[in-house]
Each structure stands twice: as C-alpha cells, then as structure tokens.
Design a protein around this motif. Structure first.
Motif, PDB file in Angstrom:
ATOM      1  N   THR A   1       0.835  -1.188   0.000  1.00 42.07           N
ATOM      2  CA  THR A   1       0.000   0.000   0.000  1.00 42.07           C
ATOM      3  C   THR A   1       0.876   1.246   0.000  1.00 42.07           C
ATOM      4  O   THR A   1       2.064   1.192   0.275  1.00 42.07           O
ATOM      5  CB  THR A   1      -0.927   0.033   1.236  1.00 42.07           C
ATOM      6  N   GLU A   2       0.223   2.373  -0.258  1.00 42.27           N
ATOM      7  CA  GLU A   2       0.938   3.646  -0.292  1.00 42.27           C
ATOM      8  C   GLU A   2       1.620   3.925   1.045  1.00 42.27           C
ATOM      9  O   GLU A   2       2.767   4.357   1.096  1.00 42.27           O
ATOM     10  CB  GLU A   2      -0.038   4.771  -0.639  1.00 42.27           C
ATOM     11  N   ALA A   3       0.909   3.679   2.144  1.00 46.07           N
ATOM     12  CA  ALA A   3       1.461   3.958   3.478  1.00 46.07           C
ATOM     13  C   ALA A   3       2.699   3.115   3.747  1.00 46.07           C
ATOM     14  O   ALA A   3       3.700   3.613   4.278  1.00 46.07           O
ATOM     15  CB  ALA A   3       0.408   3.719   4.547  1.00 46.07           C
ATOM     16  N   SER A   4       2.662   1.835   3.390  1.00 54.87           N
ATOM     17  CA  SER A   4       3.822   0.980   3.648  1.00 54.87           C
ATOM     18  C   SER A   4       5.006   1.367   2.770  1.00 54.87           C
ATOM     19  O   SER A   4       6.156   1.325   3.222  1.00 54.87           O
ATOM     20  CB  SER A   4       3.468  -0.496   3.466  1.00 54.87           C
ATOM     21  N   MET A   5       4.756   1.786   1.531  1.00 59.23           N
ATOM     22  CA  MET A   5       5.848   2.261   0.669  1.00 59.23           C
ATOM     23  C   MET A   5       6.484   3.507   1.268  1.00 59.23           C
ATOM     24  O   MET A   5       7.700   3.630   1.327  1.00 59.23           O
ATOM     25  CB  MET A   5       5.330   2.577  -0.736  1.00 59.23           C
ATOM     26  N   ARG A   6       5.643   4.424   1.711  1.00 59.67           N
ATOM     27  CA  ARG A   6       6.123   5.668   2.304  1.00 59.67           C
ATOM     28  C   ARG A   6       6.979   5.360   3.535  1.00 59.67           C
ATOM     29  O   ARG A   6       8.058   5.926   3.705  1.00 59.67           O
ATOM     30  CB  ARG A   6       4.926   6.540   2.673  1.00 59.67           C
ATOM     31  N   GLU A   7       6.523   4.458   4.401  1.00 58.58           N
ATOM     32  CA  GLU A   7       7.263   4.091   5.617  1.00 58.58           C
ATOM     33  C   GLU A   7       8.627   3.484   5.288  1.00 58.58           C
ATOM     34  O   GLU A   7       9.626   3.810   5.926  1.00 58.58           O
ATOM     35  CB  GLU A   7       6.449   3.113   6.462  1.00 58.58           C
ATOM     36  N   ARG A   8       8.675   2.604   4.278  1.00 58.72           N
ATOM     37  CA  ARG A   8       9.946   1.981   3.884  1.00 58.72           C
ATOM     38  C   ARG A   8      10.940   3.024   3.388  1.00 58.72           C
ATOM     39  O   ARG A   8      12.128   2.978   3.716  1.00 58.72           O
ATOM     40  CB  ARG A   8       9.713   0.918   2.807  1.00 58.72           C
ATOM     41  N   ILE A   9      10.461   3.979   2.607  1.00 59.14           N
ATOM     42  CA  ILE A   9      11.346   5.017   2.067  1.00 59.14           C
ATOM     43  C   ILE A   9      11.872   5.891   3.197  1.00 59.14           C
ATOM     44  O   ILE A   9      13.070   6.190   3.260  1.00 59.14           O
ATOM     45  CB  ILE A   9      10.620   5.857   0.993  1.00 59.14           C
ATOM     46  N   ILE A  10      10.995   6.294   4.106  1.00 56.89           N
ATOM     47  CA  ILE A  10      11.410   7.155   5.225  1.00 56.89           C
ATOM     48  C   ILE A  10      12.391   6.427   6.130  1.00 56.89           C
ATOM     49  O   ILE A  10      13.352   7.026   6.618  1.00 56.89           O
ATOM     50  CB  ILE A  10      10.179   7.655   6.009  1.00 56.89           C
ATOM     51  N   LYS A  11      12.174   5.134   6.317  1.00 61.03           N
ATOM     52  CA  LYS A  11      13.083   4.345   7.156  1.00 61.03           C
ATOM     53  C   LYS A  11      14.497   4.356   6.563  1.00 61.03           C
ATOM     54  O   LYS A  11      15.488   4.459   7.277  1.00 61.03           O
ATOM     55  CB  LYS A  11      12.556   2.912   7.266  1.00 61.03           C
ATOM     56  N   GLN A  12      14.572   4.270   5.239  1.00 60.95           N
ATOM     57  CA  GLN A  12      15.876   4.237   4.571  1.00 60.95           C
ATOM     58  C   GLN A  12      16.449   5.635   4.347  1.00 60.95           C
ATOM     59  O   GLN A  12      17.662   5.803   4.252  1.00 60.95           O
ATOM     60  CB  GLN A  12      15.758   3.513   3.226  1.00 60.95           C
ATOM     61  N   HIS A  13      15.589   6.634   4.230  1.00 62.88           N
ATOM     62  CA  HIS A  13      16.022   8.003   3.909  1.00 62.88           C
ATOM     63  C   HIS A  13      15.297   8.968   4.841  1.00 62.88           C
ATOM     64  O   HIS A  13      14.258   9.532   4.489  1.00 62.88           O
ATOM     65  CB  HIS A  13      15.709   8.344   2.448  1.00 62.88           C
ATOM     66  N   LYS A  14      15.849   9.202   5.991  1.00 60.17           N
ATOM     67  CA  LYS A  14      15.204  10.007   7.042  1.00 60.17           C
ATOM     68  C   LYS A  14      14.825  11.411   6.553  1.00 60.17           C
ATOM     69  O   LYS A  14      13.810  11.958   6.958  1.00 60.17           O
ATOM     70  CB  LYS A  14      16.117  10.129   8.270  1.00 60.17           C
ATOM     71  N   ASN A  15      15.625  11.995   5.702  1.00 55.91           N
ATOM     72  CA  ASN A  15      15.346  13.359   5.235  1.00 55.91           C
ATOM     73  C   ASN A  15      14.234  13.421   4.183  1.00 55.91           C
ATOM     74  O   ASN A  15      13.882  14.498   3.719  1.00 55.91           O
ATOM     75  CB  ASN A  15      16.618  14.019   4.694  1.00 55.91           C
ATOM     76  N   ALA A  16      13.666  12.289   3.811  1.00 56.60           N
ATOM     77  CA  ALA A  16      12.621  12.260   2.789  1.00 56.60           C
ATOM     78  C   ALA A  16      11.230  12.542   3.353  1.00 56.60           C
ATOM     79  O   ALA A  16      10.305  12.824   2.595  1.00 56.60           O
ATOM     80  CB  ALA A  16      12.622  10.903   2.085  1.00 56.60           C
ATOM     81  N   GLU A  17      11.073  12.495   4.669  1.00 58.41           N
ATOM     82  CA  GLU A  17       9.753  12.686   5.265  1.00 58.41           C
ATOM     83  C   GLU A  17       9.163  14.033   4.845  1.00 58.41           C
ATOM     84  O   GLU A  17       9.826  15.061   4.876  1.00 58.41           O
ATOM     85  CB  GLU A  17       9.829  12.593   6.789  1.00 58.41           C
TER      86      GLU A  17
END
Length: 179
Positions: free
Chosen positions: A1-17
């Motif tokens: 889902t969109e939320a899980s994709m967003r969480e994975r990206i933020i976990k790997q790239h903190k400045n992406a939030e």
C-alpha cells in the motif's frame, strides 16, 4: 500500500519525510481514454436520468460506497432526474444493495457488474465520484480525467496533485458528507 511504501522510504532516507509523493501505476497511453469512442451510452441505458453520477469501485468495505450513497442521497432525492451508476463487484455487494434499499433509493441508484468497457461509462456519464484513495483509485482518476469526465474525489493521495480544487475537480476532505 501507499502507506507501507512511504514508511519503507522514510526508514531508509530520514530526510525524505514530507517530501514523498507516491505516483499511481504508470499508464502508458492515456490517448486511448481521451480518444475512445463509446460503444454504449449511459443516458440511453438509463433514460430516466438526465445527470449521471458514476462510481467504478471494488465493492469492499474500504471503498466507502455506503458513505457515497449517504452523501449523495440528498441530491438524488432533491433532483428527480439525477441518478447514480455504481460499477463494480465484490464481497460487500449484498450489503450495498441492502443499504440502497434501506434508503429507498432503488429507483435512483443502479448497481452494475463491470463489463470491462469503462471508456463508454467515462465518456457518457456526467460526473465521476471517488470516495477512496489507494494506488488503484489513483490510476483510475488519471484515466477518468483523461477521458474528460469531471471528478469529485477525496483530497487525499494523488488527487491533491492531479486536481486543483474547484477548477479541475472538486476535492473533499475525507468523511465530509456535505462536500
């Protein structure tokens, strides 16, 4: 889902939030939606409706179809020539049919199974209503917009990027029945 994709990206790239937009599944050629010639006309199929609100949705709880029915019931009752066509199938079909009946809207809302010809629906309805936001629905909004059908959608997901409220679409806050 969109939320899980967003969480994975933020976990790997903190400045992406706060800087992430999840785009819908790529639609290679929107010209087929823009240029499609309808093979059927909703106004001919349902001549009792002069204005048709279209929904294309999987009949599941998260699609908020009963919310859409509740939100539209005032308009459907106030204007005798307005009708709603909901295209889809799924496990909530019986519940949705019961909801339509309990509201006394059997003559105002048609529930159809999809026959795969969404081009004709998009080209001959008067408005598209979306009450959910997920990757499938985001792609569908892109296609419906390409077909030239006015859209009312939640101000969530890609709809916020695709449409300018009250100019290229009407965006409503989730659960805003009045909108």
């Amino acid at each position: 889902t969109e939320a899980s994709m967003r969480e994975r990206i933020i976990k790997q790239h903190k400045n992406a939030e706060g800087k992430i937009s999840i785009l819908p599944q790529f639609v290679a050629d929107l010209s087929e939606w823009r240029d499609a010639q309808p093979t059927k006309d909703l106004h001919q199929l349902y001549p009792q409706f002069k204005f048709i609100i279209l929904m294309k949705v999987r009949l599941v709880k998260t699609s908020n179809v009963t919310f859409a029915i509740d939100a539209c019931q005032f308009v459907l009752r106030q204007y005798p020539n307005v009708g709603m066509v909901i295209v889809g199938d799924g496990p909530e079909e019986g519940k949705i049919r019961g909801h339509i009946e309990s509201k006394g809207l059997n003559s105002k809302i048609v529930l159809e199974k999809s026959d795969g010809d969404m081009y004709s629906y998009a080209k001959t309805a008067d408005m598209f209503l979306s009450t959910t936001s997920n990757e499938y629905d985001d792609r569908q909004l892109v296609e419906i917009a390409a077909a030239g059908l006015p859209v009312v959608a939640l101000s969530a997901g890609l709809a916020q990027t695709l449409f300018e409220n009250e100019k290229s679409g009407l965006l409503c806050a989730p659960n805003d029945m009045g909108c």
